[in-house]
Scaffold this motif. Structure first.
Motif, PDB file in Angstrom:
ATOM      1  N   GLU A   1       0.855  -1.183   0.000  1.00  0.00           N
ATOM      2  CA  GLU A   1       0.000   0.000   0.000  1.00  0.00           C
ATOM      3  C   GLU A   1       0.891   1.233   0.000  1.00  0.00           C
ATOM      4  OE1 GLU A   1      -3.001  -0.118   2.996  1.00  0.00           O
ATOM      5  OE2 GLU A   1      -4.076  -1.721   1.961  1.00  0.00           O
ATOM      6  N   TRP A   2       0.258   2.383  -0.178  1.00  0.00           N
ATOM      7  CA  TRP A   2       1.033   3.627  -0.257  1.00  0.00           C
ATOM      8  C   TRP A   2       0.488   4.595   0.781  1.00  0.00           C
ATOM      9  CZ3 TRP A   2       5.407   5.282  -2.387  1.00  0.00           C
ATOM     10  CH2 TRP A   2       5.645   6.659  -2.421  1.00  0.00           C
ATOM     11  N   ASP A   3       1.402   5.204   1.554  1.00  0.00           N
ATOM     12  CA  ASP A   3       1.018   6.235   2.518  1.00  0.00           C
ATOM     13  C   ASP A   3       1.740   7.523   2.134  1.00  0.00           C
ATOM     14  OD1 ASP A   3      -0.152   6.690   5.465  1.00  0.00           O
ATOM     15  OD2 ASP A   3       1.789   7.699   5.316  1.00  0.00           O
ATOM     16  N   ASP A   4       0.994   8.630   2.086  1.00  0.00           N
ATOM     17  CA  ASP A   4       1.579   9.905   1.616  1.00  0.00           C
ATOM     18  C   ASP A   4       2.721  10.391   2.498  1.00  0.00           C
ATOM     19  OD1 ASP A   4      -0.092   9.970  -0.507  1.00  0.00           O
ATOM     20  OD2 ASP A   4      -1.623  11.207   0.446  1.00  0.00           O
ATOM     21  N   TYR A   5       2.763   9.954   3.752  1.00  0.00           N
ATOM     22  CA  TYR A   5       3.785  10.461   4.678  1.00  0.00           C
ATOM     23  C   TYR A   5       4.998   9.552   4.770  1.00  0.00           C
ATOM     24  CZ  TYR A   5      -0.084  13.469   5.938  1.00  0.00           C
ATOM     25  OH  TYR A   5      -1.114  14.360   5.873  1.00  0.00           O
ATOM     26  N   VAL A   6       4.795   8.243   4.733  1.00  0.00           N
ATOM     27  CA  VAL A   6       5.933   7.327   4.945  1.00  0.00           C
ATOM     28  C   VAL A   6       6.246   6.458   3.720  1.00  0.00           C
ATOM     29  CG1 VAL A   6       5.758   7.221   7.456  1.00  0.00           C
ATOM     30  CG2 VAL A   6       4.377   5.672   6.074  1.00  0.00           C
ATOM     31  N   GLY A   7       5.540   6.649   2.609  1.00  0.00           N
ATOM     32  CA  GLY A   7       5.862   5.907   1.380  1.00  0.00           C
ATOM     33  C   GLY A   7       5.256   4.517   1.357  1.00  0.00           C
ATOM     34  N   ARG A   8       6.046   3.545   0.876  1.00  0.00           N
ATOM     35  CA  ARG A   8       5.524   2.192   0.669  1.00  0.00           C
ATOM     36  C   ARG A   8       5.286   1.472   1.998  1.00  0.00           C
ATOM     37  NH1 ARG A   8       5.986   0.370  -4.473  1.00  0.00           N
ATOM     38  NH2 ARG A   8       6.513  -1.805  -4.149  1.00  0.00           N
ATOM     39  N   VAL A   9       4.124   0.822   2.085  1.00  0.00           N
ATOM     40  CA  VAL A   9       3.766   0.069   3.291  1.00  0.00           C
ATOM     41  C   VAL A   9       3.641  -1.399   2.888  1.00  0.00           C
ATOM     42  CG1 VAL A   9       2.030  -0.250   5.095  1.00  0.00           C
ATOM     43  CG2 VAL A   9       2.511   2.052   4.219  1.00  0.00           C
ATOM     44  N   ALA A  10       4.419  -2.265   3.540  1.00  0.00           N
ATOM     45  CA  ALA A  10       4.360  -3.707   3.259  1.00  0.00           C
ATOM     46  C   ALA A  10       3.338  -4.346   4.183  1.00  0.00           C
ATOM     47  CB  ALA A  10       5.738  -4.320   3.487  1.00  0.00           C
TER      48      ALA A  10
END
Length: 614
Positions: A213-222
């Motif tokens: 997934e993608w989070d605008d603050y921390v980038g790629r989320v596994a």
């Protein structure tokens, strides 16, 4: 130690009620406050999913019920998005198989259930929509047991518990004749029959990345299931790649998925599903995140290969850049590469021609969804007709992909359907007629023959025909298949289409443009009933003189132009044509816009064909 966690995936055919069932479970688990508006199909987060009414991306959520955490993954039911199903099977310990009480198990049900069986997952069968007039829940019960036998289910899988109900109306029972009350009987079955995750809280931290997934603050989320130990913010973790390399990083944030929201969490213990942001920009699906560098990477689930390929290229037409923001080949390439990171079933290759990329996927619909997403993001792109991916066997013979096709339609149309199948090199394997008069046909057909088949079926059966298909195998080449029996009306001038010229052209065929539409040379403006292309001029003005009155033809009426959806346009075009997809329009055009250059190219092709035949 038994963990109070249950991880399950919901699998079913398209439109059998998976996402609606998740809505009811969210409600039963107390996700909504008493005064909170309930969202319909809450898990369909993409605009495209809401519009088409299908699930495209696998997503997860969780509900809390009587001290248990039930993690639910909503998976797509369409075979083109099968890789979404395959990769989440490593994240769950059981599946809810949702089956329509009147339709019974369909092709894609078989596909996703086979994947679950191969992983050794135990199913709970939910017979949904028992309130429908033609519902036959007990007959569907027997059909599901036959399907389980076909898929070589073991004893535990074959003795799967059944639940009957209506996800729309919010009740489930152990037997069709029980009281229709609420979802509690289904939740009890989930707690009782889905096993607790096999995870060791005392072991070092270990997780397989099953989703990105993608989070605008921390980038790629596994995202994945914690198979050992626990994880929290500040922990040091190692990314173990498929090629054997290792990368150290620190956990910046952990996310939990509950109800309708993704929230920051304190961490996650063994057996739970968690999202980890560790600042690793290129973490990919199928890689392992571990607490130490010495741990062994986890095995990844095998994904079925792509069967069709299409060309994406920059828009080089006269109207290029007028409607979209992203029109350069670099922007298109970056977007395709970004798609690769979250969609493991497609492949992108650069070609010898600059600005042209080959995109391969499971089916034309999967690529059409990608093009539609790009359109909405402001891209302008040209796409070609889907081409199947051929292979060669050990003796050098050409093999092509074949699919098993399932068609359901009223009996009156049987002859027409068999004729379409014959034209498309399909071979009928099985046919069944119900007492109601509906006919079920099972056939083997080349993937090439499926391109455009659905439109032809819908037109033939006036919308009553239903089809689904499933990849079968690579087999010997089936021979030539004629794609289109009609020709096209090709514009020989550029400008705005005028009512005067379109009235003249109506006699020639069906029109794709309306008065005032922008037209350019080489664009397809209509369909010619005869085979071959007919050059026409849709922008010709009416010349007025003393004898003609300017208001005389204002009363004449034009038939409304046919507007193609993106999928229909991609199936309709021929090998020498392209679809121009922009944020505002879908246009059909020739690859070579100039008529003289087209003639020269066709002569060159004919010459080459003759020399090849030798």
């Amino acid at each position: 130690m038994s963990l109070k966690i249950r991880n399950l995936a919901i699998i079913a055919h398209v439109d059998h009620g998976k996402t609606t069932l998740v809505d009811q479970l969210l409600q039963a688990g107390g996700t909504y406050r008493d005064n909170q508006a309930q969202q319909e199909r809450a898990m369909d987060s993409m605009d495209l999913e809401k519009e088409k009414g299908i699930t495209i991306k696998a997503k997860n959520t969780s509900i809390h019920w009587e001290g248990y955490t039930i993690n639910i993954v909503d998976t797509p039911g369409h075979a083109d998005f099968g890789a979404e199903v395959e990769r989440v099977m490593k994240m769950v310990d059981g599946v809810l198989l949702v089956v329509d009480a009147s339709g019974g198990p369909q092709a894609q049900t078989r596909f996703v259930l086979r994947k679950a069986m191969q992983e050794g997952l135990k199913p709970i069968v939910v017979v949904n929509k028992i309130d429908r007039p033609l519902a036959t829940p007990l007959k569907v019960h027997d059909q599901v047991l036959e399907l389980l036998l076909d898929l070589d289910a073991d004893d535990e899988q074959f003795n799967a518990p059944f639940s009957y109900g209506s996800a729309r109306d919010g009740y489930f029972m152990d037997h069709p004749d029980d009281e229709r009350k609420d979802c509690v009987p289904l939740l009890k079955k989930i707690i009782e029959h889905i096993p607790a995750p096999k995870a060791d809280p005392e072991a070092p931290f270990l997780m397989l990345v099953s989703n990105i997934e993608w989070d605008d603050y921390v980038g790629r989320v596994a995202v994945g299931k914690v198979l050992g130990g626990s994880v929290k913010k500040g922990d040091t973790v190692w990314l173990l790649r498929e090629d054997g390399t290792k990368q150290q990083s620190k956990v910046m944030k952990t996310f939990s998925y509950s109800g309708l929201a993704t929230t920051d969490s304190e961490g996650c213990g063994a057996g739970g599903i968690v999202g980890i942001a560790a600042g690793i920009e290129n973490v990919n699906i199928g890689e392992t995140i571990a607490g130490s560098a010495d741990q062994q990477p986890l095995p990844f689930v095998a994904i079925d290969p792509p069967t069709v390929s299409m060309q994406f290229s920059i828009n080089d037409g006269p109207l290029a850049g007028k409607e979209g923001k992203h029109v350069t080949s670099r922007a298109i390439r970056d977007r395709l590469m970004r798609e690769l990171k979250t969609n493991i079933s497609i492949t992108v290759e650069d070609t010898d021609t600059s600005g042209v990329f080959n995109v391969s996927a499971r089916g034309a619909m999967q690529i059409a969804v990608l093009v539609e997403q790009m359109r909405r993001e402001g891209f302008e792109v040209l796409v070609s007709r889907p081409v199947v991916i051929f292979r060669k066997d050990d003796h050098g013979k050409i093999l092509e992909p074949f699919e098993t096709l399932y068609v359901e339609a009223p009996g009156d149309y049987t002859q027409g359907i068999l004729k379409i199948l014959m034209n498309r090199k399909g071979m009928m394997e099985h046919m069944d007629t119900e007492a109601s008069g509906r006919v079920f046909i099972q056939a083997s057909i080349p993937t090439r023959g499926l391109i455009g088949f659905e439109t032809e079926l819908v037109n033939l059966t006036s919308g009553h025909g239903i089809m689904s298909h499933l990849f079968k195998e690579y087999g010997p080449h089936a021979g030539e298949i004629q794609n289109r029996t009609t020709g096209t009306l090709v514009s020989m001038d550029s400008g705005a289409a005028t009512p005067y010229s379109l009235q003249m052209l109506e006699e020639r065929g069906v029109l794709f443009v309306a008065p005032g539409d922008a037209v350019y040379e080489g664009m397809l403006v209509g369909e010619n009933p005869r085979v071959g292309d007919l050059p026409v001029n849709p922008v010709k003005e009416k010349h007025l003189d003393n004898m003609r009155s300017s208001g005389k033809d204002k009363t004449s009426k034009l038939t409304p132009a046919i507007r193609f959806s993106l999928e229909r346009a991609i199936e309709y075009i021929d090998a020498d044509e392209l679809v121009e997809a922009t944020p505002q329009n879908i246009r059909l055009r020739k690859r070579i816009l100039d008529a003289n250059a087209r003639k020269r190219a066709s002569k060159g092709l004919n010459y080459e064909d003759r020399s090849n035949r030798g």
